[in-house]
Design an enzyme around this catalytic site. Structure first.
Site, PDB file in Angstrom:
ATOM      1  N   LYS A  13      31.549  -7.663  24.385  1.00 40.59           N
ATOM      2  CA  LYS A  13      32.345  -8.263  25.514  1.00 40.59           C
ATOM      3  C   LYS A  13      32.297  -9.780  25.570  1.00 40.59           C
ATOM      4  O   LYS A  13      33.183 -10.456  25.684  1.00 40.59           O
ATOM      5  CB  LYS A  13      31.945  -7.409  26.831  1.00 40.59           C
ATOM      6  CG  LYS A  13      31.590  -6.157  26.548  1.00 40.59           C
ATOM      7  CD  LYS A  13      31.168  -5.518  28.080  1.00 40.59           C
ATOM      8  CE  LYS A  13      29.809  -5.793  28.521  1.00 40.59           C
ATOM      9  NZ  LYS A  13      28.904  -5.261  27.437  1.00 40.59           N
ATOM     10  N   ARG A  87      30.438  -2.479  36.766  1.00 43.94           N
ATOM     11  CA  ARG A  87      29.507  -1.678  35.981  1.00 43.94           C
ATOM     12  C   ARG A  87      29.384  -0.103  36.463  1.00 43.94           C
ATOM     13  O   ARG A  87      28.458   0.577  35.860  1.00 43.94           O
ATOM     14  CB  ARG A  87      28.176  -2.338  35.537  1.00 43.94           C
ATOM     15  CG  ARG A  87      27.912  -2.314  34.214  1.00 43.94           C
ATOM     16  CD  ARG A  87      26.570  -3.164  34.235  1.00 43.94           C
ATOM     17  NE  ARG A  87      26.962  -4.506  33.708  1.00 43.94           N
ATOM     18  CZ  ARG A  87      26.572  -5.152  32.610  1.00 43.94           C
ATOM     19  NH1 ARG A  87      25.694  -4.369  31.760  1.00 43.94           N
ATOM     20  NH2 ARG A  87      27.058  -6.277  32.331  1.00 43.94           N
ATOM     21  N   ARG A 126      20.596 -10.889  18.525  1.00 50.19           N
ATOM     22  CA  ARG A 126      21.250 -12.036  19.021  1.00 50.19           C
ATOM     23  C   ARG A 126      20.355 -13.144  19.339  1.00 50.19           C
ATOM     24  O   ARG A 126      19.431 -13.245  19.652  1.00 50.19           O
ATOM     25  CB  ARG A 126      21.843 -11.189  20.158  1.00 50.19           C
ATOM     26  CG  ARG A 126      22.659 -12.483  21.241  1.00 50.19           C
ATOM     27  CD  ARG A 126      23.365 -12.000  22.244  1.00 50.19           C
ATOM     28  NE  ARG A 126      22.652 -10.878  22.929  1.00 50.19           N
ATOM     29  CZ  ARG A 126      23.293 -10.247  24.163  1.00 50.19           C
ATOM     30  NH1 ARG A 126      24.426 -10.274  24.294  1.00 50.19           N
ATOM     31  NH2 ARG A 126      22.530  -9.310  24.838  1.00 50.19           N
ATOM     32  N   ARG A 159      17.254 -13.318  24.273  1.00 44.92           N
ATOM     33  CA  ARG A 159      17.255 -12.947  25.606  1.00 44.92           C
ATOM     34  C   ARG A 159      16.095 -12.151  25.772  1.00 44.92           C
ATOM     35  O   ARG A 159      15.670 -11.338  25.015  1.00 44.92           O
ATOM     36  CB  ARG A 159      18.517 -12.555  26.005  1.00 44.92           C
ATOM     37  CG  ARG A 159      19.488 -13.278  26.888  1.00 44.92           C
ATOM     38  CD  ARG A 159      20.775 -12.476  26.741  1.00 44.92           C
ATOM     39  NE  ARG A 159      20.846 -11.302  27.374  1.00 44.92           N
ATOM     40  CZ  ARG A 159      22.148 -10.762  27.885  1.00 44.92           C
ATOM     41  NH1 ARG A 159      23.122 -11.110  27.427  1.00 44.92           N
ATOM     42  NH2 ARG A 159      22.022  -9.347  28.249  1.00 44.92           N
ATOM     43  N   ARG A 170      18.554  -0.170  28.798  1.00 42.65           N
ATOM     44  CA  ARG A 170      19.931  -0.672  29.141  1.00 42.65           C
ATOM     45  C   ARG A 170      21.021   0.324  28.502  1.00 42.65           C
ATOM     46  O   ARG A 170      21.867   0.608  29.291  1.00 42.65           O
ATOM     47  CB  ARG A 170      20.129  -2.138  28.506  1.00 42.65           C
ATOM     48  CG  ARG A 170      19.564  -3.259  29.161  1.00 42.65           C
ATOM     49  CD  ARG A 170      19.460  -4.599  28.313  1.00 42.65           C
ATOM     50  NE  ARG A 170      20.641  -4.987  28.148  1.00 42.65           N
ATOM     51  CZ  ARG A 170      20.927  -5.906  26.989  1.00 42.65           C
ATOM     52  NH1 ARG A 170      20.026  -6.139  26.262  1.00 42.65           N
ATOM     53  NH2 ARG A 170      22.211  -6.501  26.684  1.00 42.65           N
TER      54      ARG A 170
HETATM   55  P1  AP5 Z   1      27.930  -9.837  22.721  1.00 39.53           P
HETATM   56  O1  AP5 Z   1      29.305 -10.337  22.546  1.00 39.53           O
HETATM   57  O2  AP5 Z   1      26.904 -10.838  23.234  1.00 39.53           O
HETATM   58  O3  AP5 Z   1      27.917  -8.382  23.391  1.00 39.53           O
HETATM   59  P2  AP5 Z   1      27.986  -7.924  24.847  1.00 39.53           P
HETATM   60  O4  AP5 Z   1      28.921  -6.775  25.098  1.00 39.53           O
HETATM   61  O5  AP5 Z   1      28.664  -8.869  25.760  1.00 39.53           O
HETATM   62  O6  AP5 Z   1      26.655  -7.606  25.357  1.00 39.53           O
HETATM   63  P3  AP5 Z   1      25.588  -8.152  26.491  1.00 39.53           P
HETATM   64  O7  AP5 Z   1      24.130  -7.403  26.243  1.00 39.53           O
HETATM   65  O8  AP5 Z   1      25.774  -9.534  27.094  1.00 39.53           O
HETATM   66  O9  AP5 Z   1      26.137  -6.991  27.678  1.00 39.53           O
HETATM   67  P4  AP5 Z   1      25.468  -6.408  28.673  1.00 39.53           P
HETATM   68  O10 AP5 Z   1      26.332  -6.043  29.150  1.00 39.53           O
HETATM   69  O11 AP5 Z   1      24.071  -5.532  28.323  1.00 39.53           O
HETATM   70  O12 AP5 Z   1      24.801  -7.863  29.258  1.00 39.53           O
HETATM   71  P5  AP5 Z   1      24.954  -8.829  30.353  1.00 39.53           P
HETATM   72  O13 AP5 Z   1      24.664 -10.012  29.969  1.00 39.53           O
HETATM   73  O14 AP5 Z   1      26.455  -8.452  30.815  1.00 39.53           O
HETATM   74  O15 AP5 Z   1      27.450  -9.456  21.408  1.00 39.53           O
HETATM   75  C1  AP5 Z   1      26.309  -9.018  20.919  1.00 39.53           C
HETATM   76  C2  AP5 Z   1      25.622  -9.580  19.575  1.00 39.53           C
HETATM   77  O16 AP5 Z   1      26.454  -8.833  18.600  1.00 39.53           O
HETATM   78  C3  AP5 Z   1      26.026 -11.169  19.468  1.00 39.53           C
HETATM   79  O17 AP5 Z   1      24.691 -11.720  18.705  1.00 39.53           O
HETATM   80  C4  AP5 Z   1      27.355 -11.176  18.660  1.00 39.53           C
HETATM   81  O18 AP5 Z   1      27.100 -12.303  17.743  1.00 39.53           O
HETATM   82  C5  AP5 Z   1      27.251  -9.976  18.014  1.00 39.53           C
HETATM   83  N1  AP5 Z   1      28.433  -9.065  17.554  1.00 39.53           N
HETATM   84  C6  AP5 Z   1      29.342  -9.156  18.531  1.00 39.53           C
HETATM   85  N2  AP5 Z   1      30.544  -8.498  17.886  1.00 39.53           N
HETATM   86  C7  AP5 Z   1      30.229  -8.062  16.703  1.00 39.53           C
HETATM   87  C8  AP5 Z   1      30.797  -7.505  15.625  1.00 39.53           C
HETATM   88  N3  AP5 Z   1      31.944  -7.079  15.944  1.00 39.53           N
HETATM   89  N4  AP5 Z   1      30.098  -7.369  14.564  1.00 39.53           N
HETATM   90  C9  AP5 Z   1      28.752  -7.790  14.338  1.00 39.53           C
HETATM   91  N5  AP5 Z   1      28.053  -8.515  15.273  1.00 39.53           N
HETATM   92  C10 AP5 Z   1      28.642  -8.699  16.582  1.00 39.53           C
HETATM   93  O19 AP5 Z   1      24.132  -8.093  31.556  1.00 39.53           O
HETATM   94  C11 AP5 Z   1      22.732  -8.489  31.577  1.00 39.53           C
HETATM   95  C12 AP5 Z   1      21.945  -8.068  32.700  1.00 39.53           C
HETATM   96  O20 AP5 Z   1      22.528  -8.385  34.083  1.00 39.53           O
HETATM   97  C13 AP5 Z   1      22.247  -6.320  32.994  1.00 39.53           C
HETATM   98  O21 AP5 Z   1      21.314  -5.645  32.281  1.00 39.53           O
HETATM   99  C14 AP5 Z   1      22.087  -6.031  34.471  1.00 39.53           C
HETATM  100  O22 AP5 Z   1      20.673  -6.062  34.862  1.00 39.53           O
HETATM  101  C15 AP5 Z   1      22.723  -7.448  35.131  1.00 39.53           C
HETATM  102  N6  AP5 Z   1      24.308  -7.153  35.284  1.00 39.53           N
HETATM  103  C16 AP5 Z   1      25.223  -7.736  34.871  1.00 39.53           C
HETATM  104  N7  AP5 Z   1      26.245  -7.285  35.251  1.00 39.53           N
HETATM  105  C17 AP5 Z   1      26.041  -6.546  36.372  1.00 39.53           C
HETATM  106  C18 AP5 Z   1      26.752  -5.745  37.272  1.00 39.53           C
HETATM  107  N8  AP5 Z   1      28.199  -5.695  37.219  1.00 39.53           N
HETATM  108  N9  AP5 Z   1      26.014  -5.083  38.054  1.00 39.53           N
HETATM  109  C19 AP5 Z   1      24.770  -4.884  38.105  1.00 39.53           C
HETATM  110  N10 AP5 Z   1      23.912  -5.602  37.322  1.00 39.53           N
HETATM  111  C20 AP5 Z   1      24.699  -6.396  36.375  1.00 39.53           C
END
Ligand code: AP5
Length: 211
Positions: A13, A87, A126, A159, A170
């Site tokens: 994402k 989410r 990552r 991270r 997660r």
């Molecule tokens: P990346 O693009 O970083 O993946 P992502 O889907 O953004 O993953 P996140 O871990 O950031 O999502 P998340 O939803 O768990 O975390 P968030 O920060 O939102 O890609 C990942 C890796 O893969 C990278 O190294 C990239 O280079 C590689 N990659 C990407 N595409 C690829 C491909 N096609 N092939 C190969 N490699 C690839 O949230 C963190 C925390 O915040 C949550 O756990 C929660 O505690 C809190 N939080 C966030 N939003 C909310 C909400 N709405 N409500 C409540 N708590 C929330």
């Protein structure tokens, strides 16, 4: 154009959302990044969020809903791309009323999915730049110089919640709370499903077509 990207942790994402947003001049509103900034700045919301984030749990809805509404209202780009919000169904309902209140609508809701083994490999490898936030991957998109950001020279770090035990939590939280959004959105206008299990460029091409 206003877009929602949702899907499991590590599906891409952030990577794809940043690219689409910058090409289409949209505000990339990434909930995780907004929360991590609040944690760094030690705001009241950030202090409350930290324990949940470190454990891989969702931050309480009232905290995230208030934060995202501020960002949506302040947005002055030609639209916004929501990454990581909503989410759960309660957040989706809160978003719907918020949008109605501000006479806004969502044009595309895109569900990204990939096999769990890909997600785990992506999260474990990552790396993120401490200075500019740009993302890398040890294997799939390594930096030119180890430990150093190609864009700004900043230090790369892993991270806290990309440890294997937290990743497992997660993914569990995703199945229980976020995946039900599929039922909520899939019959609404503008819904698309995107297979994000392939290579980055192929996923981007498919996403761009939808957008
Ligand atoms: P990346 O693009 O970083 O993946 P992502 O889907 O953004 O993953 P996140 O871990 O950031 O999502 P998340 O939803 O768990 O975390 P968030 O920060 O939102 O890609 C990942 C890796 O893969 C990278 O190294 C990239 O280079 C590689 N990659 C990407 N595409 C690829 C491909 N096609 N092939 C190969 N490699 C690839 O949230 C963190 C925390 O915040 C949550 O756990 C929660 O505690 C809190 N939080 C966030 N939003 C909310 C909400 N709405 N409500 C409540 N708590 C929330």
């Amino acid at each position: 154009m206003n877009i929602i990207l949702f899907g499991p942790p590590g599906v891409g994402k952030g990577t794809q959302g940043e690219k689409v947003a910058s090409e289409k001049n949209l505000d990339h509103l990434a909930m995780g990044d907004i929360l991590r900034a609040a944690v760094r700045e030690e705001t009241q919301a950030g202090l409350k969020a930290k324990t949940y984030m470190d454990a891989g749990k969702l931050v309480p809805d009232d905290v995230v809903v208030a934060m995202i509404e501020d960002k949506i209202v302040d947005s002055d780009a030609s639209g916004f791309l929501l990454d990581g919000f909503p989410r759960n169904v309660a957040q989706a309902e809160a978003l719907a009323s918020m949008l109605a209140k501000h006479s806004l609508k969502i044009d595309r809701t895109i569900f990204m999915d990939a096999p769990e083994e890909n997600l785990i490999k992506r999260l474990c490898g990552r790396l993120i730049c401490r200075a500019c936030g740009f993302g890398f991957h040890r294997q799939y998109s390594p930096p030119l110089k180890s430990g150093c950001c190609d864009r700004c020279g900043g230090e790369l770090y892993q991270r806290e919640d990309d440890r294997e035990d937290v990743i497992a939590n997660r993914l569990r939280v995703y199945q229980e709370q976020t995946r039900p959004l599929l039922d909520y959105y899939q019959h609404q206008e503008g819904f698309f499903k995107l297979d994000a299990g392939g290579e980055m460029d192929a996923v981007y091409a498919a996403l761009n077509k939808i957008v």
